[in-house]
Design a protein around this motif. Structure first.
Motif, PDB file in Angstrom:
ATOM      1  N   ASN A  10      46.886  28.019  51.073  1.00 36.38           N
ATOM      2  CA  ASN A  10      46.974  29.271  51.827  1.00 36.38           C
ATOM      3  C   ASN A  10      48.246  29.410  52.664  1.00 36.38           C
ATOM      4  OD1 ASN A  10      46.397  27.399  53.753  1.00 36.38           O
ATOM      5  ND2 ASN A  10      44.804  28.581  54.767  1.00 36.38           N
ATOM      6  N   PRO A  30      51.329  31.375  52.234  1.00 34.13           N
ATOM      7  CA  PRO A  30      51.720  32.424  51.276  1.00 34.13           C
ATOM      8  C   PRO A  30      53.108  32.210  50.665  1.00 34.13           C
ATOM      9  CG  PRO A  30      50.651  33.408  53.166  1.00 34.13           C
ATOM     10  CD  PRO A  30      50.861  31.949  53.508  1.00 34.13           C
ATOM     11  N   GLY A  31      53.145  32.305  49.352  1.00 34.46           N
ATOM     12  CA  GLY A  31      54.404  32.169  48.631  1.00 34.46           C
ATOM     13  C   GLY A  31      54.582  30.792  48.013  1.00 34.46           C
ATOM     14  N   GLY A  65      51.970  28.986  46.632  1.00 31.16           N
ATOM     15  CA  GLY A  65      50.966  28.655  45.619  1.00 31.16           C
ATOM     16  C   GLY A  65      50.190  27.425  46.051  1.00 31.16           C
ATOM     17  N   PRO A  73      42.831  29.090  64.670  1.00 30.51           N
ATOM     18  CA  PRO A  73      42.668  28.132  63.576  1.00 30.51           C
ATOM     19  C   PRO A  73      43.865  27.179  63.471  1.00 30.51           C
ATOM     20  CG  PRO A  73      43.286  30.278  62.691  1.00 30.51           C
ATOM     21  CD  PRO A  73      43.060  30.464  64.162  1.00 30.51           C
ATOM     22  N   ALA A 111      50.180  28.451  58.424  1.00 26.70           N
ATOM     23  CA  ALA A 111      50.673  29.828  58.535  1.00 26.70           C
ATOM     24  C   ALA A 111      50.657  30.298  59.987  1.00 26.70           C
ATOM     25  CB  ALA A 111      49.835  30.765  57.656  1.00 26.70           C
ATOM     26  N   SER A 138      48.368  37.015  53.249  1.00 23.54           N
ATOM     27  CA  SER A 138      47.876  35.810  53.922  1.00 23.54           C
ATOM     28  C   SER A 138      46.369  35.906  54.151  1.00 23.54           C
ATOM     29  CB  SER A 138      48.627  35.646  55.243  1.00 23.54           C
ATOM     30  OG  SER A 138      48.273  34.455  55.896  1.00 23.54           O
ATOM     31  N   ILE A 145      44.361  35.753  50.697  1.00 25.75           N
ATOM     32  CA  ILE A 145      44.263  34.378  50.184  1.00 25.75           C
ATOM     33  C   ILE A 145      43.148  33.616  50.900  1.00 25.75           C
ATOM     34  CG2 ILE A 145      45.419  32.127  50.104  1.00 25.75           C
ATOM     35  CD1 ILE A 145      48.095  33.681  49.748  1.00 25.75           C
ATOM     36  N   ASN A 146      43.148  33.698  52.221  1.00 24.49           N
ATOM     37  CA  ASN A 146      42.161  32.940  52.983  1.00 24.49           C
ATOM     38  C   ASN A 146      40.730  33.429  52.751  1.00 24.49           C
ATOM     39  OD1 ASN A 146      43.394  30.817  54.935  1.00 24.49           O
ATOM     40  ND2 ASN A 146      44.847  32.508  54.928  1.00 24.49           N
ATOM     41  N   LEU A 164      39.601  32.274  49.317  1.00 26.13           N
ATOM     42  CA  LEU A 164      39.284  30.842  49.340  1.00 26.13           C
ATOM     43  C   LEU A 164      37.894  30.593  49.922  1.00 26.13           C
ATOM     44  CD1 LEU A 164      42.721  29.350  50.493  1.00 26.13           C
ATOM     45  CD2 LEU A 164      41.588  28.859  48.324  1.00 26.13           C
ATOM     46  N   MET A 168      55.541  35.396  46.346  1.00 25.91           N
ATOM     47  CA  MET A 168      54.276  35.943  46.845  1.00 25.91           C
ATOM     48  C   MET A 168      53.436  36.453  45.665  1.00 25.91           C
ATOM     49  SD  MET A 168      54.045  35.889  50.242  1.00 25.91           S
ATOM     50  CE  MET A 168      55.105  35.614  51.668  1.00 25.91           C
ATOM     51  N   HIS A 218      51.883  33.649  43.783  1.00 28.35           N
ATOM     52  CA  HIS A 218      50.740  33.117  44.538  1.00 28.35           C
ATOM     53  C   HIS A 218      49.514  34.031  44.366  1.00 28.35           C
ATOM     54  CE1 HIS A 218      49.757  30.613  48.405  1.00 28.35           C
ATOM     55  NE2 HIS A 218      48.715  30.705  47.622  1.00 28.35           N
ATOM     56  N   GLU A 220      48.093  33.391  40.958  1.00 29.00           N
ATOM     57  CA  GLU A 220      47.425  32.086  40.926  1.00 29.00           C
ATOM     58  C   GLU A 220      46.040  32.169  41.574  1.00 29.00           C
ATOM     59  OE1 GLU A 220      50.020  29.017  42.374  1.00 29.00           O
ATOM     60  OE2 GLU A 220      48.496  27.441  42.194  1.00 29.00           O
ATOM     61  N   MET A 221      45.928  32.988  42.617  1.00 27.14           N
ATOM     62  CA  MET A 221      44.654  33.147  43.320  1.00 27.14           C
ATOM     63  C   MET A 221      43.759  34.193  42.658  1.00 27.14           C
ATOM     64  SD  MET A 221      44.668  31.083  45.980  1.00 27.14           S
ATOM     65  CE  MET A 221      43.228  31.769  46.809  1.00 27.14           C
ATOM     66  N   VAL A 273      52.428  36.405  58.249  1.00 28.68           N
ATOM     67  CA  VAL A 273      51.513  35.497  57.555  1.00 28.68           C
ATOM     68  C   VAL A 273      50.646  34.746  58.562  1.00 28.68           C
ATOM     69  CG1 VAL A 273      53.056  35.206  55.562  1.00 28.68           C
ATOM     70  CG2 VAL A 273      53.042  33.466  57.346  1.00 28.68           C
ATOM     71  N   ASN A 318      46.551  35.102  58.657  1.00 30.33           N
ATOM     72  CA  ASN A 318      45.713  33.907  58.617  1.00 30.33           C
ATOM     73  C   ASN A 318      44.690  33.923  59.760  1.00 30.33           C
ATOM     74  OD1 ASN A 318      45.007  31.091  59.502  1.00 30.33           O
ATOM     75  ND2 ASN A 318      46.134  30.538  57.661  1.00 30.33           N
ATOM     76  N   VAL A 319      45.173  34.203  60.966  1.00 27.08           N
ATOM     77  CA  VAL A 319      44.273  34.225  62.126  1.00 27.08           C
ATOM     78  C   VAL A 319      43.217  35.320  61.955  1.00 27.08           C
ATOM     79  CG1 VAL A 319      44.141  34.646  64.614  1.00 27.08           C
ATOM     80  CG2 VAL A 319      45.993  33.235  63.684  1.00 27.08           C
ATOM     81  N   HIS A 355      40.468  34.294  59.633  1.00 24.76           N
ATOM     82  CA  HIS A 355      39.525  33.366  60.268  1.00 24.76           C
ATOM     83  C   HIS A 355      38.617  34.084  61.267  1.00 24.76           C
ATOM     84  CE1 HIS A 355      42.113  30.416  58.314  1.00 24.76           C
ATOM     85  NE2 HIS A 355      41.061  29.638  58.364  1.00 24.76           N
TER      86      HIS A 355
END
Lengths: 283, 283
Positions: free
Chosen positions: A47, A49-50, A52, A259, A263, B15, B18-19, B22, B63, B66, B69-70, B266, B270-271, B274
C-alpha cells in the motif's frame, strides 16, 4: 548553525530531508545509515502507492537509492538530549554539540516501554550514551541493554572501561567475545536503586549489583529527549501542519500516532518540511 | 450499498482505494481512467520518496500499474450531487444513483474560480451534467465550457439535442466538428440572467443569448457537491484523522489544503482509509 536538525532516517525523516534539500536548506540528519529497520523487516508492502507489491527490503533499497541521488548525508549518532535555546535547538549526540534553528522529530514510535525505574534513575546511573557517560564507570560494574548489533561497538567501548559488564541483547546472540562481558539469558525487568542505580532485577527474579545501566536502544522517548514536549501517551501531539507545542519543533511519522504506515509517514514528513520552510522564511 | 464511495483518482484516492481493497471493502471509485492530470503534467517530481527523480508521466504510469496489480476498477462518471441519507450517502453521477455507507472526497483543489453567476444560477440553467439535464434543452441554445478532451463526448451529446452550441474549451482546439457547434475564441467571463440563465458575457464584452450553460470541468467544488460541508476558503476542513464535519465523510489530498504535494496526498488517503475502516467497524 543548521537550518534544521532531523532525527530519524525512516520514511518521515527521508521525505522531509528530500524536500528541505530541494529548497537548499542546510540540514543535519541523524539516524541509521541503513535507514528504517521497520521498513526493511516488513515482509510485504502493498500500500505504498506507485510501488506495487514489494518487500520491505526492496522498498528500503529504493529509499536508499533516492537518498544517494539527492546526495543526502546521514550522521549516524544517537541524539540523547535536546535543549531549547534562544535561537533554536541544541542537540547532544555522543558528546558532540549541534545547533539548529528548527527541529524535526521523526523518531518512530517507541513500542517497547522503558524499564521499570528507567525514567526515575535517568542521569543517576541510567544512561543512553556510552561515549558520553562511559568514563564515569572505570573498573565499576555495569548492566547494558543492547537493542541492535549496530550498538555493539558501544558495548565494547564500555567493556574497555568497566570492571564487569552484564549484557542483555534483544536480538539473541551478539558478536561480542570479551572476558569481562557476561551474557544475561534473562531480560532485565527492573532497574534498582534509590538515590542512584544499585542493581538490576532480571525476569527470573535474579539480581545483579551494578553501578550503572546503559540502554542502547534505537530511539529515546521523545519527551525524554526534549523536556516539556506535549505528548498524548506514547505519541507527540501535533497539529495539521505537524507543529508541536515548541515553536520551530515539528514531528512526523509513527511518533505522532496511528496509523503506523509508510504513506502516512512520507506525507507528514512532506508537510513538516513545508512548515519548516515557512517558519525559516518568517524568522 | 457500497462500503465506501471514493471521488477522485489522484494520489489521495489511489492510496485510500488500495488500503480499502486490501481490507476487502466493497468500494466504488469515481474519477478519470487516466488517474491524475496534475501528476501527469508535472515535468519532474523529485520528492516522492523511493521514486528518485521521475517525470509526472512516469509516476502516473507507476500508479496505473499499481492500480492494475490491485485490480481496482474506476467508474469514469462525474459525480454532480451528494445527499446525506440515514444510512450513509447517495451520489448522483450522470443520471445513475449510487449508495455508500461512507464517503471519501479526494477531488483535488479547484484552482479555477467558478464563473461569475455560476453558483447563483446553478439548477436554473447552469448544469454540470450533460446526461442529466441535456434533454431539457431540445432545439434551444446553449453555452458549453469544456475543460478536458475527455468531456467532448458530452458536448457532442448536447449538440445532438440543442439548436445551437457555443463552445469554449480551456485547452485550445477541440476534436468537435459539428455544424451547430460554434467555437468561442474568447473565454466566458460571466453567466447572465436573473430568474434563469439568459446568456453569457465573453471576455471581450460580447454576449450570446442562451437558455442554458453546461460546465464540464474536472471537479465540482466540494461544498456544491455536498451541501453543508464545512470549508475554509477553497479547502475542506478536516481533523488529523481526515474526518469532515459530516459523520462518515472524510477528505484527503489537495482538497484539504496546502502543501499540494503527492506525498501529502498519499499520506492523507492512507489515514482516511484507516479512519473509514474504524468507522465501518463501529457501525
Amino acid at each position: 548553525m543548521y537550518d534544521t536538525a532531523i532525527i530519524g532516517t525512516g520514511p518521515a525523516g527521508m521525505s522531509a530531508a528530500i524536500n528541505l534539500k530541494l529548497h537548499n536548506k542546510d540540514i543535519i540528519w541523524f539516524g541509521a545509515q541503513e535507514l528504517s529497520d521497520k521498513v526493511r523487516k516488513s515482509e510485504k508492502i502493498a500500500n505504498y502507492p506507485g510501488m506495487g507489491l514489494v518487500t520491505g527490503e526492496e522498498l528500503n533499497q529504493r529509499m536508499e537509492a533516492h537518498r544517494e541521488e539527492m546526495e543526502l548525508a546521514i550522521t549516524d549518532r544517537m541524539v540523547t538530549n535536546i535543549t531549547k535555546t534562544k535561537k533554536g535547538y541544541m542537540l547532544l549526540a555522543e558528546n558532540e554539540i549541534y545547533e539548529a534553528k528548527t527541529l524535526l522529530l521523526a523518531t518512530g514510535v517507541i513500542t517497547a516501554k522503558g524499564f521499570e525505574g528507567e525514567a526515575e534513575l535517568l542521569g543517576r546511573g541510567v544512561s543512553y550514551c556510552a561515549t558520553c557517560d562511559g568514563f564515569l564507570y572505570k573498573e565499576k560494574n555495569l548492566a547494558v541493554f543492547c537493542a541492535a548489533p549496530r550498538y555493539e561497538h558501544e558495548v565494547e567501548y564500555l567493556a574497555g572501561i568497566a570492571g564487569k559488564v552484564y549484557l542483555h541483547t534483544s536480538y539473541g546472540e551478539s558478536g561480542i567475545d570479551l572476558p569481562n562481558v557476561e551474557r544475561l539469558d534473562k531480560p532485565i525487568r527492573k532497574i534498582l536503586g534509590e538515590e542512584r542505580v544499585s542493581g538490576v532485577e532480571l525476569a527470573d527474579g535474579g539480581e545483579r549489583n551494578v553501578d550503572g545501566v546503559f540502554i542502547l536502544r534505537n530511539a529515546v522517548a521523545p519527551a525524554t529527549l526534549l523536556p516539556g514536549l506535549a505528548m498524548d501517551g506514547a505519541h507527540i501531539v501535533v497539529d495539521r501542519m505537524q507543529a508541536t507545542n515548541h515553536p520551530g519543533c515539528y514531528a512526523a511519522g509513527d511518533c505522532t500516532g496511528r496509523p503506523y504506515q509508510i504513506a502516512k509517514a512520507v506525507g507528514e514528513g512532506n508537510v513538516a518540511a513545508h512548515s519548516i520552510l515557512e517558519y525559516l522564511a518568517e524568522e
